[in-house]
Design a protein around this motif. Structure first.
Motif, mmCIF file in Angstrom:
data_model
loop_
_atom_site.group_PDB
_atom_site.id
_atom_site.type_symbol
_atom_site.label_atom_id
_atom_site.label_comp_id
_atom_site.label_asym_id
_atom_site.label_seq_id
_atom_site.Cartn_x
_atom_site.Cartn_y
_atom_site.Cartn_z
ATOM 1 N N LEU A 31 44.060 38.799 29.982
ATOM 2 C CA LEU A 31 43.190 39.955 29.692
ATOM 3 C C LEU A 31 42.676 40.876 30.798
ATOM 4 O O LEU A 31 42.258 40.101 31.829
ATOM 5 N N GLU A 33 39.684 43.484 31.332
ATOM 6 C CA GLU A 33 38.752 44.223 30.859
ATOM 7 C C GLU A 33 38.536 45.773 31.173
ATOM 8 O O GLU A 33 39.009 46.192 32.285
ATOM 9 N N SER A 34 38.044 46.367 30.301
ATOM 10 C CA SER A 34 37.846 47.927 30.492
ATOM 11 C C SER A 34 36.753 47.913 31.848
ATOM 12 O O SER A 34 36.032 47.166 31.966
ATOM 13 N N ARG A 45 40.642 47.929 27.916
ATOM 14 C CA ARG A 45 41.054 46.552 27.651
ATOM 15 C C ARG A 45 42.420 46.283 27.046
ATOM 16 O O ARG A 45 42.743 46.881 26.251
#
Length: 82
Positions: A31, A33-34, A45
């Motif tokens: 992942l 993240e923003s 994200r």
């Protein structure tokens, strides 16, 4: 990743790669993240598949001007998802 032009006030999927931190390949999705990359430019994200190249990361340009994102720009940190 090649240089990318982000149109003003639009979202774009940018082709990216991940820097490997181990020679042992991960078996989990990751992942990003923003985060703010620079003034008016953000990563969204994004859930990434298990691979290091050819990844698509969502970017948004909130400014009123188009922006050039140079190849090699760090788009954020990648973390494994359980």
């Amino acid at each position: 990743m090649n240089d990318v032009v982000l149109p003003a006030r639009q979202e774009v999927d940018v082709v990216a790669r991940s820097t490997l931190t181990s020679l042992k390949p991960s078996k989990r999705s990751c992942l990003v993240e923003s985060q703010l990359v620079r003034h008016g430019i953000y990563t969204g994200r994004t859930l990434l598949p298990v691979r290091a190249r050819g990844l698509a990361v969502r970017m948004v340009n909130t400014s009123t001007e188009q922006c050039k994102l140079a190849a090699g720009t760090c788009l954020g940190s990648v973390s494994e998802v359980e």
